[in-house]
Design an enzyme around this catalytic site. Sequence first.
Site, PDB file in Angstrom:
ATOM      1  CB  THR A   1      -0.931  -0.004   1.236  1.00 43.75           C
ATOM      2  OG1 THR A   1      -1.762  -1.161   1.144  1.00 43.75           O
ATOM      3  CG2 THR A   1      -1.792   1.237   1.305  1.00 43.75           C
TER       4      THR A   1
ATOM      5  CG  ASN B   1      -6.175  -7.991  -5.694  1.00 41.78           C
ATOM      6  OD1 ASN B   1      -6.073  -7.315  -6.708  1.00 41.78           O
ATOM      7  ND2 ASN B   1      -6.979  -7.654  -4.715  1.00 41.78           N
TER       8      ASN B   1
ATOM      9  CD  GLN C   1      -2.212 -11.199  -4.498  1.00 43.97           C
ATOM     10  OE1 GLN C   1      -1.867 -12.381  -4.405  1.00 43.97           O
ATOM     11  NE2 GLN C   1      -2.792 -10.561  -3.487  1.00 43.97           N
TER      12      GLN C   1
ATOM     13  CB  SER D   1       3.157  -7.055  -0.318  1.00 43.24           C
ATOM     14  OG  SER D   1       2.665  -7.214   0.994  1.00 43.24           O
ATOM     15  CB  ALA D   2       6.945  -9.070   3.524  1.00 43.46           C
ATOM     16  CG  HIS D   3       0.938  -9.544   4.012  1.00 43.01           C
ATOM     17  ND1 HIS D   3      -0.379  -9.934   3.970  1.00 43.01           N
ATOM     18  CD2 HIS D   3       0.973  -8.301   3.486  1.00 43.01           C
ATOM     19  CE1 HIS D   3      -1.114  -8.953   3.450  1.00 43.01           C
ATOM     20  NE2 HIS D   3      -0.317  -7.954   3.155  1.00 43.01           N
TER      21      HIS D   3
ATOM     22  CB  THR E   1      13.418   3.447  13.054  1.00 43.74           C
ATOM     23  OG1 THR E   1      13.863   4.674  13.621  1.00 43.74           O
ATOM     24  CG2 THR E   1      14.347   2.323  13.466  1.00 43.74           C
TER      25      THR E   1
ATOM     26  CB  CYS F   1     -18.013  -6.490   3.835  1.00 37.66           C
ATOM     27  SG  CYS F   1     -18.108  -7.662   5.150  1.00 37.66           S
TER      28      CYS F   1
HETATM   29  N1  PLP Z   1      -1.595  -4.702  -4.142  1.00 38.86           N
HETATM   30  C1  PLP Z   1      -2.179  -5.898  -4.344  1.00 38.86           C
HETATM   31  C2  PLP Z   1      -2.287  -6.439  -5.722  1.00 38.86           C
HETATM   32  C3  PLP Z   1      -2.664  -6.631  -3.266  1.00 38.86           C
HETATM   33  O1  PLP Z   1      -3.252  -7.811  -3.464  1.00 38.86           O
HETATM   34  C4  PLP Z   1      -2.532  -6.085  -1.969  1.00 38.86           C
HETATM   35  C5  PLP Z   1      -3.090  -6.849  -0.834  1.00 38.86           C
HETATM   36  O2  PLP Z   1      -3.868  -6.471  -0.053  1.00 38.86           O
HETATM   37  C6  PLP Z   1      -1.918  -4.841  -1.805  1.00 38.86           C
HETATM   38  C7  PLP Z   1      -1.470  -4.178  -2.923  1.00 38.86           C
HETATM   39  C8  PLP Z   1      -1.724  -4.220  -0.439  1.00 38.86           C
HETATM   40  O3  PLP Z   1      -0.666  -4.896   0.178  1.00 38.86           O
HETATM   41  P1  PLP Z   1      -0.204  -4.569   1.675  1.00 38.86           P
HETATM   42  O4  PLP Z   1      -1.112  -5.342   2.559  1.00 38.86           O
HETATM   43  O5  PLP Z   1       1.222  -5.078   1.735  1.00 38.86           O
HETATM   44  O6  PLP Z   1      -0.269  -3.109   1.877  1.00 38.86           O
END
Ligand code: PLP
Length: 403
Positions: free
Chosen positions: A71, A147, A177, A197-199, A235, A323
């Site tokens: 994000t 996604n 993704q 994105s790491a997660h 940091t 939602c």
């Molecule tokens: N972009 C895409 C394509 C995603 O699927 C997501 C997931 O929510 C994000 C951005 C946002 O990622 P993050 O949770 O690392 O901010």
Amino acid sequence: MQFDCDANATYAPPPEISELFQASLKLLSNPSAMHRAGQLAKATIEEARQKILASVGARFDDHVIFTSGATEANNSLVGVLTSKHQGVVTYSTEHPCLVETFTRLNRNHGNSVTFLKPCSSGEVVVEDILAAVHERTKLVSCMAANNETGALAPLSTIVRRMREIAPHVLVHSDASQLFGKGALSFRDLDLDLMTISAHKIGGLQGVGALVVKKGVYLDPLIVGGSQEMKLRGGTENVPGIYIFGKIAERVAATLDERCARMKSARDAFEESVVERLPSVKINCSGLPRLPNTSSITIEGVRGDDLVVALDLQKILISTGAACTSGKREPSHVLLSMGFPLSRALSTIRVSVRDDLSVSDAQYVARKLCECVERMRQVVPVENLGGLTEGEVGVGGISNAQGV
Ligand code: PLP
């Protein structure tokens, strides 16, 4: 036993995460400090940076700016626009964090942002992008994989054609993704900027990166510190970055086998569902797709009712658009593809991990079909739960939390 088929929301970490987590606790010193503990934390970040560069096929002299997630990386793109006369071309099917970043630019800063829509099949048409680019366009942004539907964009063609017609335009892709679920090479694709994105690959939440090609300039979004070459103040999240680097390396080294496993499970799931419920529609199945993602429209049931019903069976899936505040929102992605409201509300996303076996995938399909059959007996097809077509805004994403 729980079956996590919501991997596109957060890809659960591999078992070795606890060891990595333990190791990361020894690195909790400030990387800007001069003492040895601080320098160890700093060196850890630099090592993770190199691992990320290698895992995404970037060059050692490209930049990885660590952020708090995809994000923030997508929000940071405003930094490439140096004047309000510059334009952006992107898609309305992008993640809300990108759509809203550019919507705000349009509204508050007067930049001209063009939001394209894909075809009803979900296909991104390169000619549409080329036609939207004009002499003031500074940035084209197109996600590598959606996604919700898993549809892949023809990124290499987009970049090649952009270089031919408008070499001054920067090309960005949100690859959150695709990373870990398909081949990804920043340099082979010739991208200027890329979000990860790491997660989404099994790392921790709250960590991500913007990959920036050497020579591309951007203003920082967050100022107030000289961290990240003054491109992102604050940091650093040392444990999160350390784990991100380790997991990225692991994911890149095992990509082919992991993708093959995900695809076998996803395909087995889809085959079982279609066999028992032949009227379902697998969205974007005619396009190149992520190997783990299945977007399915099942007429006669509400997607969010199905999510709840399966949750009770310990099966985690999603509707794609979460939602908020209990308010049901249809997916802005599906609406942008031209889905009528009822179809958008009857769509679910199943996104599997590479540790879901084929027989488990068939079990998930069986449970899903049983729920659908039960629900079809009690819920009339046309019941939209109070929402009407007129209540859905054009973008329709104000309350959506795309994940
Ligand atoms: N972009 C895409 C394509 C995603 O699927 C997501 C997931 O929510 C994000 C951005 C946002 O990622 P993050 O949770 O690392 O901010």
